[in-house]
Design an enzyme around this catalytic site. Structure first.
Site, PDB file in Angstrom:
ATOM      1  N   ASP A  29      38.787  33.473  44.924  1.00 55.49           N
ATOM      2  CA  ASP A  29      37.827  32.397  45.229  1.00 55.49           C
ATOM      3  C   ASP A  29      37.039  32.763  46.471  1.00 55.49           C
ATOM      4  O   ASP A  29      37.630  33.130  47.494  1.00 55.49           O
ATOM      5  CB  ASP A  29      38.575  31.089  45.535  1.00 55.49           C
ATOM      6  CG  ASP A  29      38.988  30.351  44.275  1.00 55.49           C
ATOM      7  OD1 ASP A  29      38.772  30.882  43.167  1.00 55.49           O
ATOM      8  OD2 ASP A  29      39.529  29.232  44.405  1.00 55.49           O
ATOM      9  N   LYS A  86      32.800  27.870  38.296  1.00 51.83           N
ATOM     10  CA  LYS A  86      33.523  26.768  37.654  1.00 51.83           C
ATOM     11  C   LYS A  86      32.591  25.659  37.176  1.00 51.83           C
ATOM     12  O   LYS A  86      31.601  25.352  37.840  1.00 51.83           O
ATOM     13  CB  LYS A  86      34.508  26.138  38.648  1.00 51.83           C
ATOM     14  CG  LYS A  86      35.705  27.001  38.993  1.00 51.83           C
ATOM     15  CD  LYS A  86      36.618  26.233  39.948  1.00 51.83           C
ATOM     16  CE  LYS A  86      37.666  27.113  40.600  1.00 51.83           C
ATOM     17  NZ  LYS A  86      38.723  27.533  39.689  1.00 51.83           N
ATOM     18  N   ARG A 170      56.652  30.206  33.130  1.00 52.14           N
ATOM     19  CA  ARG A 170      57.926  30.229  32.403  1.00 52.14           C
ATOM     20  C   ARG A 170      57.830  29.404  31.123  1.00 52.14           C
ATOM     21  O   ARG A 170      58.311  29.797  30.070  1.00 52.14           O
ATOM     22  CB  ARG A 170      59.055  29.690  33.281  1.00 52.14           C
ATOM     23  CG  ARG A 170      59.568  30.685  34.289  1.00 52.14           C
ATOM     24  CD  ARG A 170      60.904  30.213  34.867  1.00 52.14           C
ATOM     25  NE  ARG A 170      61.376  31.076  35.933  1.00 52.14           N
ATOM     26  CZ  ARG A 170      62.077  32.185  35.738  1.00 52.14           C
ATOM     27  NH1 ARG A 170      62.401  32.563  34.506  1.00 52.14           N
ATOM     28  NH2 ARG A 170      62.476  32.918  36.745  1.00 52.14           N
ATOM     29  N   GLY A 219      48.329  28.109  43.709  1.00 44.56           N
ATOM     30  CA  GLY A 219      49.398  28.109  44.703  1.00 44.56           C
ATOM     31  C   GLY A 219      49.857  29.489  45.132  1.00 44.56           C
ATOM     32  O   GLY A 219      50.809  29.619  45.895  1.00 44.56           O
ATOM     33  N   GLY A 240      43.197  31.547  44.982  1.00 46.32           N
ATOM     34  CA  GLY A 240      42.154  30.624  45.401  1.00 46.32           C
ATOM     35  C   GLY A 240      42.127  30.499  46.896  1.00 46.32           C
ATOM     36  O   GLY A 240      41.658  31.390  47.607  1.00 46.32           O
TER      37      GLY A 240
END
Lengths: 299, 214
Positions: A29, A86, A170, A219, A240
């Protein structure tokens, strides 16, 4: 060897193929030309041009929208690597605008404020390829059914807390593994439960993978986070807020690039983790009230 | 034909063929590996100094040429690969790989260098941005009919080349021909990506006409 050329643009192979070329890479980002150049110098495979990184969107609140075309064009002019941008979920006119700018990939993103609470964009209508977020296999296949040429697990953007990215990666791979172990006559019910088209469910059951490239986002703040996502089966990562909200963006960006290539080599990972300065401060996802969690957006 | 292919695979299984490495720093290296293995080659992904030192032929995948260059430089692989190519190691590069085996880039990102190997200058993203990426049926010298379905993704083309470079295929843009498949000695390069199609003829050509010939 010269010949009559019937060139075709915007095919599935060209759109999905573009994502194949990003594999093993980091997409960063950036909010201005200076950051875009730092990202390119660090070895990013692409940049995501936006006005505010997710951490700031979260802190400042308000409606988050597509970026100013001027800002996107300045970044396109400044770097030679692909430039993504985006649009709000369901905002097909923002997508038309970005396509006209020649953006290389559009992220229909939950990080911006949704424009439609029922429908995503019909992405088949565009020549430019789209990447969409997903928290599970059903969501990923619904996006692919709408024409997404690349998927990223959502995580929880703007937090620096990798736990949701882990959960989503996962979850997607568990659900894929489950499909591959099923009898063919059980796939109809599986499709119903996943709320996904039967044909795509059957394809995943046969091949054991998504029909498009799968990145991780949301994250990721350290080289170790990035390498963990790769070990969990991601084809590459989006970072990001993690880079430009940290103490030394250039060093952290370069370290993440190295970590994604040598993601199984703990010695390299230790080396690149040294002396990076302060990581982004971060917010624990558990401290964010559910209605403010971005991953809940999208349906 | 099937008998012939079986024979190639059998020879390879018997260890008579080259060890082919696919440079796995970034990009679609797994697709190249799959294409090579489908041709019966003894192929593996390589990303460390030791792994690259041990291969007798190299495939450089599609990806982002600036990223691959930076990783190669930071991990001290640049000179190693340069030297191996100079010493005659059969090498094939697609797209980003074509840029990396070119001696010169017309419009490099700041500080971007190449491994070199083909005496040519390439133009990055020559056909335009992603919205201009395309597929086309392409006749390629040395590959018998039907034409190859060639996928160009933000692809480079050859802007200028020395007479020592053989042009295997070109694409016409606005009346001008631009080379998109070239060979100089043991080094092959294509602007397009055979590895993301199920057609393995380019890889077969590399293995049988270039790698096994050297």
């Amino acid at each position: 060897m010269s010949q009559d050329h019937n060139k075709t643009t915007g095919t599935g192979r060209v759109k999905r193929g573009m994502a194949e070329m990003l594999k093993g890479g980091v997409i960063m980002d950036v909010v201005n030309v200076e950051q875009a150049k730092i990202a390119e110098d660090a070895g990013a495979v692409a940049v995501m041009a936006l006005e505010r990184v997710p951490a700031d969107i979260r802190a400042q609140g308000g409606v988050a929208r597509m970026s100013d075309p001027d800002m996107i064009e300045k970044i396109q002019a400044a770097v030679s690597i692909p430039v993504m941008a985006k649009v709000r979920i369901g905002h097909f006119v923002e997508a038309q605008i970005l396509e006209s700018l020649g953006v290389d990939y559009i992220d229909e993103s939950e990080v911006l404020t949704p424009a439609d609470f029922e429908n995503h964009i019909s992405k088949w209508d565009f020549t430019v390829p789209f990447v969409c977020g997903a928290t599970n296999l059903g969501e990923a296949l619904r996006r692919i059914n709408e024409g997404a040429a690349m998927i990223r697990s959502k995580g929880e953007a703007g937090t620096g807390d990798v736990s949701n990215a882990t959960t989503h990666m996962r979850k997607i791979s568990q659900e894929i593994r489950r499909l591959t172990s099923m009898r063919e006559d059980e796939l109809y019910v599986a499709a119903k439960e996943l709320q996904a088209p039967y044909e795509l469910v059957k394809e995943v059951a046969q091949t054991g993978k998504l029909p498009v490239v799968l990145f991780t986002a949301g994250g990721i703040a350290t080289p170790a986070d990035a390498a963990m996502m790769m070990q969990l089966g991601a084809d590459g990562v989006f970072v990001g807020s993690g880079i430009f909200k940290s103490g030394n963006p250039a060093a952290r960006a370069a370290a993440c690039v190295k970590a994604v290539t040598y993601y199984t080599d703990a010695k390299v990972l230790a080396d690149v983790s040294r002396g990076l300065g302060e990581a982004m401060v971060g917010i624990n996802v558990a401290d964010i009230p559910v209605p403010h969690r971005l991953a809940e957006r999208g349906w | 034909m099937p008998t012939f292919q079986f024979l190639i695979a059998w020879q390879n299984a018997a260890g008579n063929s080259l060890k082919v490495g696919v440079l796995a720093l970034q990009g679609d290296f797994r697709e190249h590996l799959a294409s090579l293995q489908a041709c019966g080659a003894d192929a593996a992904l390589v990303r460390t100094y030791e792994e690259i030192s041990g291969v007798e032929a190299l495939v450089i995948p599609g990806g982002e040429s600036t990223t691959i260059y930076k990783l190669a430089k930071n991990f001290d692989l640049l000179e190693l690969i340069r030297k191996k190519i100079k010493d005659g190691m059969p090498t094939y590069g697609s797209c980003a790989g074509m840029i990396l085996v070119a001696d010169k880039i017309l419009d490099p990102a700041s500080g971007q260098e190449t491994f070199g190997g083909i005496d040519m200058t390439v133009r990055r993203n020559a056909f335009g941005r992603q919205v201009d990426s395309f597929e086309v049926d392409l006749n390629i010298k040395g590959i018998s009919a039907p034409p190859v379905s060639a996928v160009f993704i933000r692809a480079p083309w050859v802007d200028s080349l020395s007479p020592r470079v053989e042009v295997l295929a070109s694409v016409e843009i606005d009346g001008e021909l631009h080379p998109v498949a070239v060979r100089q000695g043991s080094v092959l390069a294509t602007s397009f990506h055979p590895e993301i199609t199920s057609d393995n003829r380019i890889h077969k050509f590399f293995l049988e006409e270039i790698a096994e010939d050297i």
